[in-house]
Scaffold this motif. Structure first.
Motif, mmCIF file in Angstrom:
data_model
loop_
_atom_site.group_PDB
_atom_site.id
_atom_site.type_symbol
_atom_site.label_atom_id
_atom_site.label_comp_id
_atom_site.label_asym_id
_atom_site.label_seq_id
_atom_site.Cartn_x
_atom_site.Cartn_y
_atom_site.Cartn_z
ATOM 1 N N PHE A 25 48.691 -48.105 -93.116
ATOM 2 C CA PHE A 25 48.417 -49.529 -92.996
ATOM 3 C C PHE A 25 49.220 -50.288 -94.051
ATOM 4 N N THR A 26 49.331 -51.587 -93.842
ATOM 5 C CA THR A 26 49.967 -52.473 -94.807
ATOM 6 C C THR A 26 48.997 -53.598 -95.108
ATOM 7 N N TYR A 27 49.171 -54.234 -96.254
ATOM 8 C CA TYR A 27 48.369 -55.413 -96.559
ATOM 9 C C TYR A 27 49.054 -56.248 -97.632
ATOM 10 N N HIS A 28 48.600 -57.496 -97.720
ATOM 11 C CA HIS A 28 49.125 -58.425 -98.720
ATOM 12 C C HIS A 28 48.041 -58.690 -99.752
ATOM 13 N N SER A 29 48.436 -58.704 -101.014
ATOM 14 C CA SER A 29 47.518 -59.021 -102.108
ATOM 15 C C SER A 29 47.832 -60.419 -102.629
ATOM 16 N N ASP A 30 46.885 -61.342 -102.445
ATOM 17 C CA ASP A 30 47.051 -62.675 -103.021
ATOM 18 C C ASP A 30 46.992 -62.602 -104.538
ATOM 19 N N PHE A 32 48.089 -60.295 -106.611
ATOM 20 C CA PHE A 32 49.341 -59.861 -107.214
ATOM 21 C C PHE A 32 50.569 -60.480 -106.539
ATOM 22 N N GLY A 33 50.357 -61.170 -105.424
ATOM 23 C CA GLY A 33 51.468 -61.792 -104.719
ATOM 24 C C GLY A 33 52.456 -60.787 -104.171
ATOM 25 N N LYS A 34 51.944 -59.630 -103.732
ATOM 26 C CA LYS A 34 52.804 -58.554 -103.235
ATOM 27 C C LYS A 34 52.287 -58.020 -101.910
ATOM 28 N N ASP A 35 53.195 -57.382 -101.183
ATOM 29 C CA ASP A 35 52.844 -56.650 -99.977
ATOM 30 C C ASP A 35 52.860 -55.165 -100.305
ATOM 31 N N TYR A 36 51.972 -54.429 -99.652
ATOM 32 C CA TYR A 36 51.839 -52.993 -99.913
ATOM 33 C C TYR A 36 51.834 -52.225 -98.609
ATOM 34 N N ALA A 37 52.305 -50.992 -98.666
ATOM 35 C CA ALA A 37 52.244 -50.068 -97.545
ATOM 36 C C ALA A 37 51.651 -48.761 -98.048
ATOM 37 N N ALA A 74 41.346 -51.298 -100.924
ATOM 38 C CA ALA A 74 41.923 -51.582 -99.606
ATOM 39 C C ALA A 74 41.843 -50.345 -98.709
ATOM 40 N N LEU A 75 42.096 -49.177 -99.274
ATOM 41 C CA LEU A 75 41.993 -47.927 -98.511
ATOM 42 C C LEU A 75 40.553 -47.698 -98.065
ATOM 43 N N HIS A 76 39.609 -47.970 -98.945
ATOM 44 C CA HIS A 76 38.193 -47.821 -98.605
ATOM 45 C C HIS A 76 37.824 -48.752 -97.443
ATOM 46 N N ARG A 77 38.266 -50.021 -97.508
ATOM 47 C CA ARG A 77 37.995 -50.967 -96.421
ATOM 48 C C ARG A 77 38.640 -50.503 -95.119
#
Length: 86
Positions: A25-30, A32-37, A74-77
């Motif tokens: 999955f991917t997500y954006h963190s407000d 830290f202002g970053k995207d993660y995969a 995020a992984l837990h969610r």
């Protein structure tokens, strides 16, 4: 060494063996202002890797402990959502 093709990441370990990872999955963190995969290893689904990435899809290691904690949450969610889907 890394090579990305669509949602697949090929990594070569120190023994010269190639490992294949797919995007979980991917997500954006407000915060830290970053995207993660988050990637999983095709041969061992418990082997996960997480990176931040930029608009050019360049991957960067996550070294900040606060970012790591957010990734774990995020992984837990993500896991909870998958459990609800069945």
């Amino acid at each position: 060494m890394e090579k990305k093709i669509n949602n697949i990441l090929f990594l070569t370990n120190s023994k010269g063996e190639q490992m294949v990872f797919r995007v979980l999955f991917t997500y954006h963190s407000d915060r830290f202002g970053k995207d993660y995969a988050v990637f999983y290893n095709e041969k061992d689904e418990n082997h996960l890797l997480a990176f931040s990435y930029d608009k050019n899809l360049t991957l960067s290691k996550v070294t900040n402990s606060e970012e790591s904690k957010e990734l774990e949450a995020a992984l837990h969610r993500f896991d909870e959502e998958q459990d609800k889907k069945g």
